[in-house]
Design a protein around this motif. Structure first.
Motif, mmCIF file in Angstrom:
data_model
loop_
_atom_site.group_PDB
_atom_site.id
_atom_site.type_symbol
_atom_site.label_atom_id
_atom_site.label_comp_id
_atom_site.label_asym_id
_atom_site.label_seq_id
_atom_site.Cartn_x
_atom_site.Cartn_y
_atom_site.Cartn_z
ATOM 1 N N HIS A 6 0.817 -1.223 0.000
ATOM 2 C CA HIS A 6 0.000 0.000 0.000
ATOM 3 C C HIS A 6 0.848 1.271 0.000
ATOM 4 O O HIS A 6 0.646 2.159 -0.823
ATOM 5 N N LYS A 7 1.794 1.359 0.954
ATOM 6 C CA LYS A 7 2.611 2.578 1.045
ATOM 7 C C LYS A 7 4.076 2.207 1.162
ATOM 8 O O LYS A 7 4.710 2.469 2.201
ATOM 9 N N PRO A 8 4.644 1.601 0.118
ATOM 10 C CA PRO A 8 6.049 1.181 0.232
ATOM 11 C C PRO A 8 6.989 2.381 0.154
ATOM 12 O O PRO A 8 6.639 3.400 -0.441
ATOM 13 N N ASP A 9 8.171 2.233 0.772
ATOM 14 C CA ASP A 9 9.187 3.293 0.627
ATOM 15 C C ASP A 9 9.683 3.340 -0.817
ATOM 16 O O ASP A 9 9.960 4.413 -1.341
ATOM 17 N N VAL A 10 9.830 2.158 -1.417
ATOM 18 C CA VAL A 10 10.249 2.131 -2.829
ATOM 19 C C VAL A 10 9.422 1.124 -3.618
ATOM 20 O O VAL A 10 8.943 0.134 -3.063
ATOM 21 N N CYS A 11 9.264 1.458 -4.895
ATOM 22 C CA CYS A 11 8.594 0.521 -5.792
ATOM 23 C C CYS A 11 9.639 0.047 -6.801
ATOM 24 O O CYS A 11 10.261 0.871 -7.478
ATOM 25 N N ILE A 12 9.845 -1.246 -6.856
ATOM 26 C CA ILE A 12 10.816 -1.775 -7.825
ATOM 27 C C ILE A 12 10.037 -2.239 -9.056
ATOM 28 O O ILE A 12 9.158 -3.103 -8.949
ATOM 29 N N SER A 13 10.336 -1.606 -10.178
ATOM 30 C CA SER A 13 9.594 -1.929 -11.405
ATOM 31 C C SER A 13 10.367 -2.927 -12.241
ATOM 32 O O SER A 13 11.592 -2.844 -12.356
ATOM 33 N N ILE A 14 9.615 -3.864 -12.824
ATOM 34 C CA ILE A 14 10.206 -4.839 -13.743
ATOM 35 C C ILE A 14 9.403 -4.753 -15.034
ATOM 36 O O ILE A 14 8.178 -4.881 -15.007
ATOM 37 N N GLU A 15 10.068 -4.489 -16.137
ATOM 38 C CA GLU A 15 9.365 -4.446 -17.424
ATOM 39 C C GLU A 15 10.004 -5.468 -18.347
ATOM 40 O O GLU A 15 11.180 -5.342 -18.681
ATOM 41 N N VAL A 16 9.216 -6.448 -18.768
ATOM 42 C CA VAL A 16 9.749 -7.465 -19.681
ATOM 43 C C VAL A 16 9.380 -7.032 -21.104
ATOM 44 O O VAL A 16 8.209 -7.046 -21.485
ATOM 45 N N ARG A 17 10.384 -6.591 -21.826
ATOM 46 C CA ARG A 17 10.186 -6.137 -23.204
ATOM 47 C C ARG A 17 11.168 -6.880 -24.084
ATOM 48 O O ARG A 17 11.352 -8.086 -23.894
#
Ligand code: ATP
Ligand code: MG
Length: 409
Positions: free
Chosen positions: A151-162
């Motif tokens: 809900h309220k993370p300090d960081v969001c780690i994004s993963i994009e598979v392209r």
């Protein structure tokens, strides 16, 4: 055409998210090409390559060009944010390792909680978004590096598979808007105040190319006042790719106004002379409109009646992007774009000698036109216009100068 990137040399990768231009339909290519053209121009002197693929902007660069690339992305209108990314092979083990590196770096910067945001653009990848998140999050919470908080993370780690897999943490927010150059050209009346640089930036955000004109009255206004406007032009040119600042000397014009116009009308008459010269310049440089930093009711020359008088002299559409904003909102933007500190320097762009004690508040278009005609001032305005000086500012030059000595990141 597919551009091959030499990843041994261009080891660093940045990803930019496109903003409003993704809403465009059939002509989206025009917007994308302009964006690409703008970032390439900014990075012309730098070891970097920019490309667009499937709605993302990528900039690949050598390690010693990171500072320059980040500066250019920070000033790029048309993207909502950017991040430095890890580009890894499309297998889950490589992705896990990349997630671990992002998580550990975030922890070092004080983060305690995280969430994973996975996107699978390449549908041939065997795991779906949910499965990618489930398969990778463990590398951080199993050993207590970070705790999960969806809900309220300090960081969001994004993963994009392209075409590759891109892993990154926390995007840096940028200027948004439409790429400069897709919405015609405007001529900005740029003074040394807080408002007009913001007005120029606002129009750039709508995709307008902005050229500038400044009127000074040396020696009644100082050289420092002009220098201040030159600095402001340079700052806003960082967002607008490049700009020309035309400096027009209005000393004789001001003297004539003082001699011939009723004192209460002197500021208004000065505005009208500015508008006359702006018409000439707009015609000369093929500008589609004239832009000012006026805001309704802010000062005596900006009552609705007086704005109507100024407008009656404009031969192109007169755009006033700040008309409905209050000073605090304008100052917030000035701070954001970095013009505020320069704008508040004490050098005035108008002289008290020429400022009326009791300016007319509700002038009429017809009275003003009559007073203007009685001054027989057109030839002086023309002469001032003919003798203008032109300065050019560009983000490309600033990037080149700032990062001429190669740095490491
Ligand atoms: P600013 O903060 O932009 O100077 P201001 O609140 O001081 O605006 P005015 O001095 O009434 O307001 O100027 C209104 C607008 O007219 C300015 O925003 C600018 O667009 C234009 N203008 C005023 N003075 C000059 C100048 N010396 N050269 C060019 N444009 C000017
Ligand atoms: Mg001013």
């Amino acid at each position: 055409m597919k551009t091959e990137i030499d990843t041994d040399f261009y080891t660093e990768t940045y990803l930019g998210k496109l903003g409003e231009l993704t809403l465009k339909g059939g002509n989206i290519k025009v917007f994308e090409n302009q964006l690409l053209c703008n970032i390439r121009l900014a990075l012309e002197t730098v070891d970097a390559k920019a490309r667009l693929q499937s709605g993302r902007l990528y900039v690949h660069c050598a390690k010693n060009s990171c500072g320059a690339v980040e500066y250019a992305l920070d000033h790029l209108i048309g993207i909502t944010g950017w991040a430095k990314v890890q580009a890894v092979e499309k297998n889950i083990e490589a992705i896990r390792q990349a997630v671990r590196r992002e998580g550990e770096a975030a922890k070092e910067n004080g983060a305690r909680t995280f969430k994973i945001d996975a996107r699978r653009e390449d549908k041939s990848f065997p795991l779906n978004s949910y499965q990618i998140a489930a398969e990778t999050a463990g590398v951080l919470f199993d050993d207590g590096t970070l705790a999960v908080d969806v809900h309220k993370p300090d960081v969001c780690i994004s993963i994009e598979v392209r075409e590759k897999c891109y892993v990154y943490c926390s995007q840096k927010k940028t200027c948004r808007g439409l790429p400069v150059g897709v919405s015609g050209k405007g001529l900005l009346l740029l003074s040394g105040g807080i408002d007009s640089p913001v007005a120029g930036y606002r129009m750039m955000r709508r995709g307008m190319k902005v050229e500038c004109v400044y009127f000074h009255s040396y020696p009644y206004t100082s050289e420092e006042a002009q220098q201040k406007v030159q600095t402001l032009a340079q700052i806003i040119s960082q967002y607008g790719v490049d700009t020309h600042l035309n400096v027009i000397s209005f000393t004789e014009v001001q003297m004539r106004i003082k001699q011939k116009a009723p004192e209460a009308y002197s500021t208004l008459m000065l505005r009208l002379c500015m508008m006359k010269a702006a018409n000439m310049l707009a015609e000369r440089i093929n500008a589609d409109c004239i832009i000012t930093g006026e805001s309704l009711g802010q000062v005596a020359s900006q009552t609705i009646e007086n704005l109507a008088v100024t407008e009656s002299f404009a031969e192109k559409p007169l755009l006033r992007p700040l008309v409905g904003l209050d000073k605090e909102e304008i100052m917030d933007t000035a701070n954001f774009i970095g013009t505020y500190e320069t704008s508040i320097l004490p050098y005035e762009d108008c002289c008290v000698l020429f400022s009326p004690k009791h300016p007319v508040l509700r002038a009429s278009v017809s009275d003003s036109a009559e007073i203007y005609a009685s001054m027989e001032i057109d030839s002086l305005v023309q002469k001032a216009f003919d003798e203008r000086k032109i300065f050019r500012y560009s983000i490309r030059d600033v990037v080149g100068e700032k990062w001429a000595a190669k740095e490491n990141c």
